[in-house]
Design an enzyme around this catalytic site. Structure first.
Site, PDB file in Angstrom:
ATOM      1  N   GLY A 247       0.836  -1.194   0.000  1.00  0.00           N
ATOM      2  CA  GLY A 247       0.000   0.000   0.000  1.00  0.00           C
ATOM      3  C   GLY A 247       0.871   1.243   0.000  1.00  0.00           C
ATOM      4  O   GLY A 247       0.700   2.134  -0.798  1.00  0.00           O
ATOM      5  N   THR A 475       3.345  -7.159   5.362  1.00  0.00           N
ATOM      6  CA  THR A 475       4.251  -6.804   6.442  1.00  0.00           C
ATOM      7  C   THR A 475       4.521  -7.926   7.427  1.00  0.00           C
ATOM      8  O   THR A 475       5.536  -7.916   8.111  1.00  0.00           O
ATOM      9  CB  THR A 475       3.622  -5.631   7.223  1.00  0.00           C
ATOM     10  OG1 THR A 475       2.220  -5.916   7.368  1.00  0.00           O
ATOM     11  CG2 THR A 475       3.772  -4.334   6.466  1.00  0.00           C
ATOM     12  N   THR A 625      10.467 -10.842  10.152  1.00  0.00           N
ATOM     13  CA  THR A 625       9.594  -9.881   9.460  1.00  0.00           C
ATOM     14  C   THR A 625      10.027  -8.445   9.764  1.00  0.00           C
ATOM     15  O   THR A 625       9.909  -7.564   8.911  1.00  0.00           O
ATOM     16  CB  THR A 625       8.114 -10.084   9.845  1.00  0.00           C
ATOM     17  OG1 THR A 625       7.974 -10.000  11.260  1.00  0.00           O
ATOM     18  CG2 THR A 625       7.591 -11.428   9.363  1.00  0.00           C
ATOM     19  N   GLN A 629      11.013  -5.740   6.971  1.00  0.00           N
ATOM     20  CA  GLN A 629      10.451  -4.392   6.913  1.00  0.00           C
ATOM     21  C   GLN A 629      11.555  -3.359   6.728  1.00  0.00           C
ATOM     22  O   GLN A 629      11.434  -2.424   5.946  1.00  0.00           O
ATOM     23  CB  GLN A 629       9.687  -4.092   8.213  1.00  0.00           C
ATOM     24  CG  GLN A 629       8.370  -4.796   8.330  1.00  0.00           C
ATOM     25  CD  GLN A 629       7.354  -4.178   7.409  1.00  0.00           C
ATOM     26  OE1 GLN A 629       6.850  -3.105   7.649  1.00  0.00           O
ATOM     27  NE2 GLN A 629       7.081  -4.841   6.317  1.00  0.00           N
ATOM     28  N   LYS A 692       7.606  -0.764  19.336  1.00  0.00           N
ATOM     29  CA  LYS A 692       7.341   0.491  18.633  1.00  0.00           C
ATOM     30  C   LYS A 692       7.287   0.258  17.126  1.00  0.00           C
ATOM     31  O   LYS A 692       7.624  -0.807  16.631  1.00  0.00           O
ATOM     32  CB  LYS A 692       8.416   1.520  18.987  1.00  0.00           C
ATOM     33  CG  LYS A 692       8.189   2.091  20.379  1.00  0.00           C
ATOM     34  CD  LYS A 692       8.949   3.364  20.625  1.00  0.00           C
ATOM     35  CE  LYS A 692      10.399   3.102  20.841  1.00  0.00           C
ATOM     36  NZ  LYS A 692      11.029   4.154  21.681  1.00  0.00           N
ATOM     37  N   GLY A 693       6.850   1.297  16.422  1.00  0.00           N
ATOM     38  CA  GLY A 693       6.697   1.179  14.979  1.00  0.00           C
ATOM     39  C   GLY A 693       8.016   0.935  14.286  1.00  0.00           C
ATOM     40  O   GLY A 693       9.043   1.488  14.662  1.00  0.00           O
ATOM     41  N   GLU A 696       8.215   2.116   8.858  1.00  0.00           N
ATOM     42  CA  GLU A 696       8.723   3.262   8.109  1.00  0.00           C
ATOM     43  C   GLU A 696      10.073   3.755   8.620  1.00  0.00           C
ATOM     44  O   GLU A 696      10.635   4.701   8.082  1.00  0.00           O
ATOM     45  CB  GLU A 696       7.684   4.394   8.154  1.00  0.00           C
ATOM     46  CG  GLU A 696       6.438   4.052   7.356  1.00  0.00           C
ATOM     47  CD  GLU A 696       5.232   4.901   7.705  1.00  0.00           C
ATOM     48  OE1 GLU A 696       4.985   5.099   8.906  1.00  0.00           O
ATOM     49  OE2 GLU A 696       4.552   5.368   6.778  1.00  0.00           O
TER      50      GLU A 696
HETATM   51 MO1  MOS Z   1       1.780   4.707   5.581  1.00  0.00          MO
HETATM   52  S1  MOS Z   1       2.355   6.221   4.296  1.00  0.00           S
HETATM   53  O1  MOS Z   1       0.889   5.516   6.795  1.00  0.00           O
HETATM   54  O2  MOS Z   1       0.925   3.627   4.668  1.00  0.00           O
END
Ligand code: MOS
Length: 735
Positions: A247, A475, A625, A629, A692-693, A696
């Protein structure tokens, strides 16, 4: 059914995952959906065979600004198999970005960009619909359009947005007082998310109930938006999206084909499948905005930053509130008393701009981290030493503590592994006709947690079922949710079934903003906690005395099969809510990027030779994974640094490179050995998982490390991304 809600209001000092007897969590586990994908049996939205489905084909405007005065469809309707052509004003919405639940904007017959959907042709076959679409003769009354980016027309954005502006102290004065200053402007181009799977919808009505097979990232939000666009209750809509082929932001919000397809299916009285072509994906799904970023740094002679300025411009359609929040990381990354971060927007008639691959950091750190490299050189400091000198103890704007921050450790470990000590002065290392150099940059990404729900059921056969409308966009969501439930319930992951991507299931926040794993994972954790409480009651034991292992509950000298304890089935719903910790702690994930590049002394061609990323992102839920990422993010860092750029024809506003032949993304030949390492971390403020994330983080800063390596290799500094050879060649010494 038991329900349990947890808010992130207090620290999660302990986690039931910590002493998990299974050893399931964290383990490098292959994706459980992998076999389905490699055998072609994971069903993507376009692959559903819905009886009686007709095919829709979007018709896109070919002018940048106009009113559609009429649409001559005589020829189009003669194509055998054409069923209808829908041009109602309602059919013109484009993807919505700023508001989570607003309906998609319907600019009706007013075209605002070349590529805006103006009609949907429906036929018995895709080919007939496409043929007819090309025979349509829209008549445009063209209006003056703004088709080139003119920084002089920048305005204050209308809507405020996360991490927008900040001003602290007096930057002008601080720049005047500083012993060493930098004031450079960097530019980055528009980009497209280019998810592998094109945007697709199959819309089917049964009475007043609508079912959509679609390819979306955030089903809860998408359903709300679609309901508003259609003017119906959201409970009447079901979105099904179990597998999503990427996405990268372009599938966050209700997409144009979703709305058009739903309306047309209702009118036609048949299901309609609409699949975008690759060119349509480029032309009418969101782009990342181009940016122009002025960075100002002022420091003492010793290298202490006094002033940090980040003024950025991005572009969007007239009337849109979204702007690229380039300064997000600049708010919290480095110390410095005098700060100024501002975002302005240039309105023009290009495709809608929106979130793409780390909105903010993804573009912003290309500028900031390049400037930090340039400033280190001005100060005659090593880039890592310069960053360490400006490591803040607390968030420099909010004056709150960091929940965790291991930037220094990531830089140190990375330097050691990568061989940073062997870095030379610029243009000193030569291998045949190649200049070779290395560069680094910090990685940082703000951490976010969203409200999410999940249901977990312990079944009579001793297996568990996890259900939520969370998505897996490639993901690893299926896998990590199975791992969390497995660890919590004492089950191997083979005994955990995970159902995702269906709005009939409990609402999660979806996949976006790198919040997916922590948010949906915490909901699963909370649900499992409720199940453990129920099991304690059944075992008549205290929580501390309960051990769940190998499919059995063990307390004292008793061991009972979970299936037996489950009775007819033991279900619980868990919910996580963002709480005070979001404001009390500055939460982000951090890391350090390293790159080695070779620049051809004759042609200026850049080849990335190797990359290393060292990251700290709280508990790593699945080593494999998580690593994947990061590799994906770093790969798109190569794209940002060297390849990707949407080119709008300044005369017409039309996209020149609307396919993967002309818009270059990194392919295998461009991607060298990429290594990823994680620093051990638990973030007790983030959520019960202490994670945590990460999605990105891998791209945030990666491109700057490459740009800095290019400079180190050949001594040419390019501040205009991507660093294509034409921009480098002129700066190289004569051959
Ligand atoms: Mo991300 S740009 O919030 O899919």
């Amino acid at each position: 059914m038991r329900t349990e809600t947890v808010s992130t209001d207090a620290l999660f000092e302990t986690s039931l995952l910590e002493d998990g007897v299974q050893g399931v969590i964290g383990k490098a586990t292959s994706r459980i959906d992998g076999p389905l994908k490699v055998s072609g049996t994971a069903t993507y939205s376009a692959e559903y065979d819905i009886a009686g489905a007709a095919h829709g084909y979007l018709v896109l405007a070919t002018v940048a600004r106009a009113t559609v005065t009429s649409l001559d469809d005589a020829d189009a309707r003669k194509v055998p198999g054409v069923l209808d052509i829908f041009t109602s004003e309602k059919f013109l919405p484009h993807t919505n970005q700023p508001g989570q639940t607003e309906e998609p904007k319907a600019p009706n017959k007013h075209v605002l960009y070349a590529g805006q959907p103006i009609a949907l042709v429906v036929a018995e076959t895709f080919e007939a619909a496409r043929d007819a679409a090309h025979r349509l003769r829209p008549v445009y009354a063209e209006l003056p359009a703004t088709t080139g980016f003119d920084a002089g027309t920048a305005e204050k954005p209308k809507d405020s947005q996360i991490a927008a502006h900040a001003s602290q102290g007096d930057i002008e004065k601080a720049m005047g007082d500083a012993a060493v200053t930098l004031d450079f402007t960097y530019t980055t181009p528009s980009q497209n998310s280019v998810a592998m799977e094109p945007h697709t919808t199959i819309a089917e009505w049964k009475g007043d109930e609508l079912t959509l097979h679609c390819s979306m990232q955030m089903l809860k939000t998408d359903r709300q938006q679609l309901a508003k666009a259609l003017g119906i209750d959201k409970e009447k809509i079901r979105l099904i999206s179990p597998y999503v082929g990427g996405g990268f932001g372009s599938k966050l919000f209700a997409s144009p084909e979703m709305v058009a397809c739903s309306l047309a299916a209702k009118e036609l009285g048949r299901p309609i499948k609409t699949v975008m072509t690759r060119q349509q994906v480029f032309e009418c799904t969101v782009r990342r905005s181009n940016t122009q970023q002025r960075i100002r740094l002022g420091a003492t002679a010793e290298g202490k930053l006094l002033a940090i300025g980040h003024d950025s411009l991005s572009s969007n359609l007239p009337g849109e509130g979204f702007f690229e929040p380039c300064g997000i990381a600049t708010h919290f990354l480095y110390a410095g008393q005098h700060r100024h971060i501002n975002h302005d927007v240039v309105h023009l008639n290009w495709t809608l701009a929106g979130s793409m691959r780390a909105p903010g950091e993804g573009a912003g750190m290309l500028a900031l981290e390049c400037a930090m490299d340039e400033m280190a050189e001005k100060l005659d400091l090593d880039p890592i030493a310069f960053r360490k000198l400006n490591e803040p103890k607390r968030d420099p704007e909010k004056d709150i503590p960091y929940s965790t921050r291991q930037l220094v450790r990531c830089m140190d470990e990375g330097a050691e592994r990568f061989g940073w000590a062997r870095r030379t002065a610029p243009a000193q290392r030569r291998e045949g006709e190649w200049f070779v150099g290395i560069g680094m940059a910090a990685a940082a990404r703000a951490n976010r947690m969203m409200q999410a729900k999940a249901r977990v059921t312990l079944k009579p056969d001793g297996t568990a079922l996890v259900e939520t409308d969370m998505t897996d966009i490639g993901t690893g969501t299926y896998t990590i949710l199975a791992q969390i439930a497995g660890e919590m319930l004492g089950l191997p992951i083979e005994m955990v079934d995970v159902h995702l991507g269906d709005t009939n299931l409990p609402e999660a926040a979806g996949s976006g903003g790198s919040f997916g794993a922590s948010s949906s994972g915490s909901a699963v954790y909370v649900a499992c906690q409720a199940i453990r409480e129920a099991l304690c009651e059944k075992m008549s034991c205290e929580a501390d005395d309960l051990t769940l292992k190998d499919g059995r509950a063990i307390a004292g000298n008793r061991a009972v099969d979970l299936g037996t304890l489950a009775g007819d089935g033991l279900a619980a719903e868990g919910e996580i809510k963002p709480g005070k910790n979001d404001e009390v702690y500055s939460q982000g994930s951090y890391g350090a990027h390293f790159a080695e590049v070779a620049v051809n002394a004759v042609t200026g061609e850049v080849r990335v030779r190797r990359m290393l990323g060292v990251f700290a992102a709280g508990r790593i839920l699945n080593l494999k994974t998580a690593r994947s990422q990061c590799i994906g993010g770093m790969t798109f860092g190569i794209g940002a640094a060297l390849e990707e750029a949407l080119e709008h024809d300044p005369r017409t506003g039309r996209l020149v490179n609307h396919d993967l032949a002309e818009y270059h993304v990194p392919v295998n030949a461009d991607v060298p050995q990429i290594e990823v390492a994680f620093v051990d971390e638990r973030d007790t403020a983030a959520n019960p998982l202490q994670s945590k994330g990460i999605g990105e983080l891998g791209i945030s800063g990666a491109g700057a490390a490459i740009a800095n390596a290019v400079y180190n290799a050949c001594g040419v500094r390019v501040r205009d991304y991507p660093l294509t050879l034409d921009k480098i060649l002129g700066g190289l010494p004569p051959v």
